[in-house]
Design a protein around this motif. Structure first.
Motif, mmCIF file in Angstrom:
data_model
loop_
_atom_site.group_PDB
_atom_site.id
_atom_site.type_symbol
_atom_site.label_atom_id
_atom_site.label_comp_id
_atom_site.label_asym_id
_atom_site.label_seq_id
_atom_site.Cartn_x
_atom_site.Cartn_y
_atom_site.Cartn_z
ATOM 1 N N ILE A 179 0.799 3.038 2.667
ATOM 2 C CA ILE A 179 -0.041 4.646 3.259
ATOM 3 C C ILE A 179 0.928 4.610 4.384
ATOM 4 C CG2 ILE A 179 -1.735 4.299 4.933
ATOM 5 C CD1 ILE A 179 -3.639 2.260 2.440
ATOM 6 N N TYR A 237 5.016 -10.337 15.705
ATOM 7 C CA TYR A 237 5.512 -10.386 14.675
ATOM 8 C C TYR A 237 5.939 -12.254 14.552
ATOM 9 C CZ TYR A 237 2.941 -6.827 11.482
ATOM 10 O OH TYR A 237 2.239 -5.835 11.763
ATOM 11 N N LEU A 266 -4.638 2.344 -11.594
ATOM 12 C CA LEU A 266 -4.424 1.397 -11.846
ATOM 13 C C LEU A 266 -5.330 0.380 -12.076
ATOM 14 C CD1 LEU A 266 -2.602 -0.600 -14.347
ATOM 15 C CD2 LEU A 266 -1.355 -1.009 -11.967
ATOM 16 N N ARG A 302 -9.641 -3.801 -5.039
ATOM 17 C CA ARG A 302 -8.995 -2.153 -5.007
ATOM 18 C C ARG A 302 -8.420 -2.528 -4.070
ATOM 19 N NH1 ARG A 302 -15.027 -0.851 -4.645
ATOM 20 N NH2 ARG A 302 -14.424 -0.387 -2.378
ATOM 21 N N MET A 333 -3.881 -9.650 11.406
ATOM 22 C CA MET A 333 -3.294 -9.130 9.875
ATOM 23 C C MET A 333 -4.502 -9.888 8.679
ATOM 24 S SD MET A 333 -0.634 -8.162 8.591
ATOM 25 C CE MET A 333 -0.362 -8.645 6.752
ATOM 26 N N LEU A 378 -6.183 -6.127 10.809
ATOM 27 C CA LEU A 378 -5.297 -4.409 10.349
ATOM 28 C C LEU A 378 -5.943 -4.028 9.017
ATOM 29 C CD1 LEU A 378 -3.176 -2.799 11.333
ATOM 30 C CD2 LEU A 378 -1.807 -4.484 9.760
ATOM 31 N N TYR A 390 -13.649 5.336 -9.274
ATOM 32 C CA TYR A 390 -12.689 4.287 -9.653
ATOM 33 C C TYR A 390 -13.601 2.603 -8.838
ATOM 34 C CZ TYR A 390 -8.921 1.608 -8.171
ATOM 35 O OH TYR A 390 -7.776 0.417 -7.137
HETATM 36 P P1 NDP Z 1 -1.098 0.328 -1.249
HETATM 37 O O1 NDP Z 1 0.605 0.400 -1.028
HETATM 38 O O2 NDP Z 1 -1.993 -0.015 -1.909
HETATM 39 O O3 NDP Z 1 -1.090 2.388 -1.026
HETATM 40 C C1 NDP Z 1 -2.671 2.573 -1.116
HETATM 41 C C2 NDP Z 1 -2.459 3.591 -1.796
HETATM 42 O O4 NDP Z 1 -2.074 3.643 -2.995
HETATM 43 C C3 NDP Z 1 -4.058 4.511 -1.767
HETATM 44 O O5 NDP Z 1 -4.052 5.450 -0.310
HETATM 45 C C4 NDP Z 1 -4.109 5.158 -2.596
HETATM 46 O O6 NDP Z 1 -3.104 6.397 -2.654
HETATM 47 C C5 NDP Z 1 -3.418 3.957 -3.679
HETATM 48 N N1 NDP Z 1 -4.102 3.223 -4.668
HETATM 49 C C6 NDP Z 1 -4.769 3.280 -4.372
HETATM 50 N N2 NDP Z 1 -5.622 2.122 -5.118
HETATM 51 C C7 NDP Z 1 -4.274 2.347 -7.152
HETATM 52 C C8 NDP Z 1 -4.559 2.130 -7.388
HETATM 53 N N3 NDP Z 1 -5.084 1.432 -8.624
HETATM 54 N N4 NDP Z 1 -4.034 2.718 -8.793
HETATM 55 C C9 NDP Z 1 -2.243 3.662 -8.042
HETATM 56 N N5 NDP Z 1 -2.367 3.883 -6.036
HETATM 57 C C10 NDP Z 1 -3.034 2.755 -5.741
HETATM 58 O O7 NDP Z 1 -1.773 0.216 0.783
HETATM 59 P P2 NDP Z 1 -0.332 -0.787 2.185
HETATM 60 O O8 NDP Z 1 0.107 0.844 2.213
HETATM 61 O O9 NDP Z 1 -2.235 -0.415 2.873
HETATM 62 O O10 NDP Z 1 -0.160 -1.580 1.437
HETATM 63 C C11 NDP Z 1 1.619 -2.112 0.548
HETATM 64 C C12 NDP Z 1 1.658 -2.972 0.812
HETATM 65 O O11 NDP Z 1 2.256 -3.588 2.434
HETATM 66 C C13 NDP Z 1 0.723 -4.571 0.924
HETATM 67 O O12 NDP Z 1 0.540 -5.569 0.036
HETATM 68 C C14 NDP Z 1 0.709 -4.493 2.677
HETATM 69 O O13 NDP Z 1 -0.528 -6.477 2.310
HETATM 70 C C15 NDP Z 1 1.076 -4.591 3.077
HETATM 71 N N6 NDP Z 1 1.336 -4.237 4.167
HETATM 72 C C16 NDP Z 1 1.339 -5.533 5.758
HETATM 73 C C17 NDP Z 1 2.154 -4.712 7.285
HETATM 74 C C18 NDP Z 1 2.245 -5.699 7.984
HETATM 75 O O14 NDP Z 1 2.809 -5.207 8.787
HETATM 76 N N7 NDP Z 1 2.260 -6.990 7.497
HETATM 77 C C19 NDP Z 1 0.933 -3.416 7.155
HETATM 78 C C20 NDP Z 1 0.561 -2.570 6.610
HETATM 79 C C21 NDP Z 1 0.586 -2.906 4.866
HETATM 80 P P3 NDP Z 1 -2.259 7.591 -3.728
HETATM 81 O O15 NDP Z 1 -3.504 7.595 -4.373
HETATM 82 O O16 NDP Z 1 -2.710 9.348 -2.177
HETATM 83 O O17 NDP Z 1 -1.085 7.036 -3.983
#
Ligand code: NDP
Length: 482
Positions: A301, A324, A401, A410, A443, A446, A469
């Motif tokens: 994201i 952090y 997926l 999700r 967290m 968030l 979905y």
């Molecule tokens: P994701 O990597 O899960 O991205 C979400 C996006 O993935 C959606 O907007 C959609 O985007 C796509 N998506 C959603 N569902 C599916 C599916 N079933 N199959 C394929 N694509 C899908 O989320 P984040 O970027 O929030 O998080 C990534 C990781 O980073 C997580 O594990 C999170 O815990 C971690 N994180 C850590 C943070 C920290 O500060 N420590 C902060 C934020 C996240 P589209 O379809 O538009 O491509």
């Protein structure tokens, strides 16, 4: 790690146009669930960050966060340095004498040495980002139809920085506790820089945008400053503000800060506790994993959807390195050791959280990179095909997926992260103070808020495809609970 050894389809996409990408996507025959193919953007393309800001209350909320978040960082600094890490003691005095007097008495001082050090640090990271060689990776199609390339050399930058820091400390040129000892001045310098960067992002978006059609104006300047206007601000095609700011100075510093506070604990008390080592070990897994999988980060994201404003600019510059690392900051001054069984349990649970986090994220990334042509838990991946439009009216196909971990919930990738976060805090949180648990609380908030934001955005992007979905995968983060 499998994710970087596999031939990456993003490399295949490298040098392809959005249209070619669409064709590549459509040409695969896969095991797919039926899906609604209608597009969410029949008449307009509104997916991505909101292009409306809600009521004035919403803007006021953003302004509130921009004012209060820096004060919260400073409040934590004061609590650690003047109240032995006890939030109850610092809050009590704050309420007694009022916030103005409280901050007047304890506000951290500007330090020219720390400001100079911070500037050198920042420029050094810019030099590494621009100068070190790295794989060229491709991001994801933006709402305006841009497919950007990124140099992913974060792991080399992390290694060079840490080897230099540890090497100079080893031969006695650098005091390894230097960051801990200059923490006060660094809090001020980083805070000021976070605001300057937010201003630069805002003005650049208004007057010198990189990709005009990937900007979003909401009608509220406050909301725009907070959430950002430009999706991918750049200087030329080499310097990407978002990848650099989100992924470099703050995250590289994360482990460096931990190491510095370990040294500080040793200098203060003459010993190093297992609690600070476990906390740092878990942080190190998380940080190194991030850099090993930097290519994956381009499809999360932060890079694909969030625009570059206060939220990312200030957040990555200050909130991340200062909040952090609260566990090691706390333990340096309030050392205590864990019993061997507890230390083992926390380490094992933390590593299990990390493994879950990585495996879940890897499954989604693998499915996206192979366009569903892969096995998940030994069986062909189950894919839901969804469609969306870019601003030029082009229709594109994407996939979600719905098997493996992603058949459970999700946002199941947040579950492992939360377990890992809990253990990072548990290593430091046995002393009865709330402060070391702050990261877990943050967290939790968030990631739940992120689920809401992401669901809203995906509903707009994929329309009925997303509704299908949600019917197929019912739970949000924890199957059976939420
Ligand atoms: P994701 O990597 O899960 O991205 C979400 C996006 O993935 C959606 O907007 C959609 O985007 C796509 N998506 C959603 N569902 C599916 C599916 N079933 N199959 C394929 N694509 C899908 O989320 P984040 O970027 O929030 O998080 C990534 C990781 O980073 C997580 O594990 C999170 O815990 C971690 N994180 C850590 C943070 C920290 O500060 N420590 C902060 C934020 C996240 P589209 O379809 O538009 O491509």
């Amino acid at each position: 790690m499998e994710s970087i050894m596999l031939p990456s389809p993003v490399d295949v996409l490298h040098h392809t146009s959005p249209v070619q990408e669409k064709e590549a996507l459509s040409s695969k025959n896969q095991t797919r669930l039926s899906s609604s193919i209608s597009s969410a953007c029949e008449n307009s393309c509104n997916w991505g960050r909101r292009n409306r800001h809600g009521s004035w209350l919403h803007s006021l909320g953003c302004l509130g966060v921009m004012c209060l978040a820096p004060l919260l960082v400073i409040f934590y600094f004061i609590t650690l340095n003047h109240f032995h890490g006890s939030i109850s003691l610092s809050s009590k005095l704050l309420l007694e004498i009022g916030p103005l007097s409280f901050f007047h008495v304890y506000f951290p001082q500007v330090s020219s040495k720390a400001t100079f050090g911070y500037t050198v640090w920042y420029l050094f990271q810019v030099a590494l980002y621009l100068g070190l060689p790295g794989q060229i990776s491709t991001g994801q199609l933006t709402p305006a139809g841009n497919l950007l390339k990124y140099k992913t050399n974060g792991l080399s930058a992390w290694i060079v920085t840490h080897v230099l820091f540890l090497g100079l400390s080893w031969i006695g040129i650098l005091d390894p506790a230097i960051l801990a000892k200059n923490w006060e001045g660094l809090v001020v310098a980083a805070n000021v820089w976070g605001f300057i960067l937010t201003g630069i992002a805002f003005l650049k978006a208004c007057y010198f945008p990189t990709h005009e059609r990937d900007r979003k104006f909401s009608g509220s300047r406050i909301y725009d400053m907070y959430m950002g206007i430009e999706l991918n601000p750049r200087i030329g095609d080499k310097f990407d503000f978002k990848l650099f700011t989100n992924g470099r100075p703050g995250i590289v510093a994360w482990t460096l800060i931990d190491f510095s506070f370990i040294a500080y604990q040793y200098q203060l008390h003459g010993y190093i506790t297992n609690s600070i080592l476990i906390s740092t070990l878990l942080h190190t897994f998380y940080v190194v994993d991030f850099f090993i999988n930097e290519d994956w980060y381009l499809r999360t994201i932060d890079i694909c959807h969030d625009h570059f404003g206060f939220y990312l600019a200030w957040g990555s510059s200050i909130w991340l390195p200062f909040m952090y690392t609260l566990q090691t900051q706390y333990l340096a001054q309030n050392p205590y050791s864990l019993s061997t069984p507890l230390a083992t349990l926390i380490t094992l649970l933390g590593l299990s959280g990390y493994v879950l986090f990585r495996c879940v994220n890897h499954q989604k990334d693998l499915a996206r990179r192979t366009r569903g042509d892969c096995k998940i838990w030994g069986k062909p991946a189950k894919i839901l095909t969804v469609r969306y439009k870019t601003k030029d009216g082009e229709e594109h196909q994407s996939l979600l997926l719905v098997s493996g971990f992603w058949g459970w919930a999700r946002h199941v990738n947040y579950a492992g992260d939360l377990v890992l976060s809990a253990m990072m805090c548990a290593a430091a949180g046995g002393g009865g103070d709330l402060l070391p648990w702050t990261y877990l609380i943050f967290m939790g908030v968030l990631l739940v808020h992120r689920c809401w934001r992401d669901e809203e955005r995906c509903r707009e992007k994929y329309g009925p495809g997303w509704i299908d979905y949600c019917k197929t995968v019912r739970w949000v983060i924890f199957p059976g609970i939420y």
